[in-house]
Design an enzyme around this catalytic site. Structure first.
Site, PDB file in Angstrom:
ATOM      1  N   GLU A   1      -9.035  10.106   4.450  1.00  0.00           N
ATOM      2  CA  GLU A   1      -8.324  11.098   3.629  1.00  0.00           C
ATOM      3  C   GLU A   1      -7.008  10.538   3.107  1.00  0.00           C
ATOM      4  O   GLU A   1      -6.671  10.681   1.925  1.00  0.00           O
ATOM      5  CB  GLU A   1      -8.012  12.361   4.449  1.00  0.00           C
ATOM      6  CG  GLU A   1      -9.230  13.117   4.944  1.00  0.00           C
ATOM      7  CD  GLU A   1      -9.740  12.664   6.298  1.00  0.00           C
ATOM      8  OE1 GLU A   1      -9.708  11.444   6.579  1.00  0.00           O
ATOM      9  OE2 GLU A   1     -10.182  13.517   7.069  1.00  0.00           O
TER      10      GLU A   1
ATOM     11  N   CYS B   1      -6.965   6.711   8.149  1.00  0.00           N
ATOM     12  CA  CYS B   1      -8.090   7.617   7.897  1.00  0.00           C
ATOM     13  C   CYS B   1      -8.494   7.569   6.417  1.00  0.00           C
ATOM     14  O   CYS B   1      -7.680   7.258   5.547  1.00  0.00           O
ATOM     15  CB  CYS B   1      -7.698   9.049   8.219  1.00  0.00           C
ATOM     16  SG  CYS B   1      -7.402   9.373   9.949  1.00  0.00           S
TER      17      CYS B   1
ATOM     18  N   ASN C   1     -12.128   5.135   5.763  1.00  0.00           N
ATOM     19  CA  ASN C   1     -11.247   4.734   6.861  1.00  0.00           C
ATOM     20  C   ASN C   1     -11.247   3.216   7.002  1.00  0.00           C
ATOM     21  O   ASN C   1     -12.277   2.559   6.861  1.00  0.00           O
ATOM     22  CB  ASN C   1     -11.599   5.454   8.175  1.00  0.00           C
ATOM     23  CG  ASN C   1     -13.021   5.275   8.621  1.00  0.00           C
ATOM     24  OD1 ASN C   1     -13.925   5.149   7.810  1.00  0.00           O
ATOM     25  ND2 ASN C   1     -13.234   5.263   9.923  1.00  0.00           N
TER      26      ASN C   1
ATOM     27  N   CYS D   1      -3.388  13.696   8.648  1.00  0.00           N
ATOM     28  CA  CYS D   1      -3.962  13.892   7.300  1.00  0.00           C
ATOM     29  C   CYS D   1      -3.672  15.293   6.794  1.00  0.00           C
ATOM     30  O   CYS D   1      -3.411  15.493   5.603  1.00  0.00           O
ATOM     31  CB  CYS D   1      -5.464  13.622   7.315  1.00  0.00           C
ATOM     32  SG  CYS D   1      -5.843  11.858   7.492  1.00  0.00           S
TER      33      CYS D   1
ATOM     34  N   CYS E   1      -7.649  14.968  10.647  1.00  0.00           N
ATOM     35  CA  CYS E   1      -6.729  14.899  11.790  1.00  0.00           C
ATOM     36  C   CYS E   1      -5.380  15.516  11.396  1.00  0.00           C
ATOM     37  O   CYS E   1      -5.124  15.802  10.214  1.00  0.00           O
ATOM     38  CB  CYS E   1      -6.554  13.448  12.242  1.00  0.00           C
ATOM     39  SG  CYS E   1      -5.447  12.488  11.188  1.00  0.00           S
TER      40      CYS E   1
ATOM     41  N   GLU F   1      -9.988   0.344   9.588  1.00  0.00           N
ATOM     42  CA  GLU F   1      -9.507   0.139  10.964  1.00  0.00           C
ATOM     43  C   GLU F   1      -8.874  -1.238  11.132  1.00  0.00           C
ATOM     44  O   GLU F   1      -8.924  -2.088  10.237  1.00  0.00           O
ATOM     45  CB  GLU F   1     -10.671   0.369  11.934  1.00  0.00           C
ATOM     46  CG  GLU F   1     -11.170   1.810  11.851  1.00  0.00           C
ATOM     47  CD  GLU F   1     -12.231   2.162  12.888  1.00  0.00           C
ATOM     48  OE1 GLU F   1     -12.775   1.256  13.550  1.00  0.00           O
ATOM     49  OE2 GLU F   1     -12.508   3.366  13.019  1.00  0.00           O
TER      50      GLU F   1
HETATM   51  N1  THU Z   1     -11.113   9.309  10.828  1.00  0.00           N
HETATM   52  C1  THU Z   1     -10.984   9.572   9.502  1.00  0.00           C
HETATM   53  O1  THU Z   1     -10.980   8.654   8.673  1.00  0.00           O
HETATM   54  N2  THU Z   1     -10.866  10.863   9.117  1.00  0.00           N
HETATM   55  C2  THU Z   1     -10.981  11.938   9.939  1.00  0.00           C
HETATM   56  O2  THU Z   1     -10.904  13.075   9.468  1.00  0.00           O
HETATM   57  C3  THU Z   1     -11.180  11.733  11.377  1.00  0.00           C
HETATM   58  C4  THU Z   1     -11.080  10.343  11.848  1.00  0.00           C
HETATM   59  C5  THU Z   1     -11.307   7.929  11.254  1.00  0.00           C
HETATM   60  C6  THU Z   1     -10.164   7.280  11.973  1.00  0.00           C
HETATM   61  C7  THU Z   1     -10.887   6.197  12.752  1.00  0.00           C
HETATM   62  O3  THU Z   1     -11.071   5.073  11.885  1.00  0.00           O
HETATM   63  C8  THU Z   1     -12.261   6.786  13.034  1.00  0.00           C
HETATM   64  O4  THU Z   1     -12.423   7.855  12.116  1.00  0.00           O
HETATM   65  C9  THU Z   1     -12.420   7.315  14.450  1.00  0.00           C
HETATM   66  O5  THU Z   1     -11.384   8.178  14.780  1.00  0.00           O
END
Ligand code: THU
Length: 158
Positions: free
Chosen positions: A74, A72, A61, A114, A111, A63
């Site tokens: 994925e 994310c 991920n 994804c 999520c 940000e």
């Molecule tokens: N996140 C993911 O990368 N994958 C998931 O399946 C759930 C959430 C990330 C998004 C964000 O950077 C952090 O986790 C918190 O939500």
């Protein structure tokens, strides 16, 4: 009126019950979490994609101070895999997440956005994507996106 029952199958396994390919992919997802850029949530997620030609592609991920601009793990991994190897079907996707105290005990599930991208990947390559969700206490094995995204909207409606 009638009820519609949708059959969803999810298997729970321990790390030792995985086969070697699955264990390697889970390990890759865990390593990818260490490359997460997540200064805001401090929630590091790694994803590893196994392609039909045996290549593994990982993502984490990423940000952003403007929160919705992040992505994310994925989707980072799948989009990179499809950009780099557009002709290679995706066979398997492993996901692992950790907070500041370590890897989560209960597996994190993708999520909604994804899940939609995993569906598109399945439709694009006309084969299911097996999904492995890593948790310290159990690993969930899902045979395809239909078990995570029932009643999905896909290309067939257009
Ligand atoms: N996140 C993911 O990368 N994958 C998931 O399946 C759930 C959430 C990330 C998004 C964000 O950077 C952090 O986790 C918190 O939500």
């Amino acid at each position: 009126m009638k009820d519609i029952h949708i059959d969803i199958r999810i298997r729970s396994a321990s790390y030792g019950e995985l086969d070697e390919t699955e264990r390697i992919l889970v390990d890759e997802a865990k390593s990818a979490a260490a490359r997460s850029y997540s200064p805001y949530s401090k929630f590091a997620v790694g994803a590893a994609v196994l392609l039909a030609n045996g290549t593994t592609v990982t993502g984490s991920n990423q940000e952003n101070a403007a929160y919705p601009s992040g992505l994310c793990a994925e989707r980072t991994a799948l989009f990179y895999a499809n950009s780099r190897y557009p002709d290679q079907p995706v066979d398997m996707l492993a996901i692992a997440a950790r907070n500041e105290s370590g890897f989560v005990a209960t597996p994190v599930t993708p999520c909604g956005a994804c899940r939609q991208v995993i569906l598109e990947t399945e439709q694009r390559f006309k084969r299911p994507v097996r999904i492995l969700l890593y948790g310290e206490s159990e690993i969930l094995l899902i045979e395809g996106i239909k078990d995570l995204l029932p009643l999905s909207f896909g290309a067939e409606f257009l």
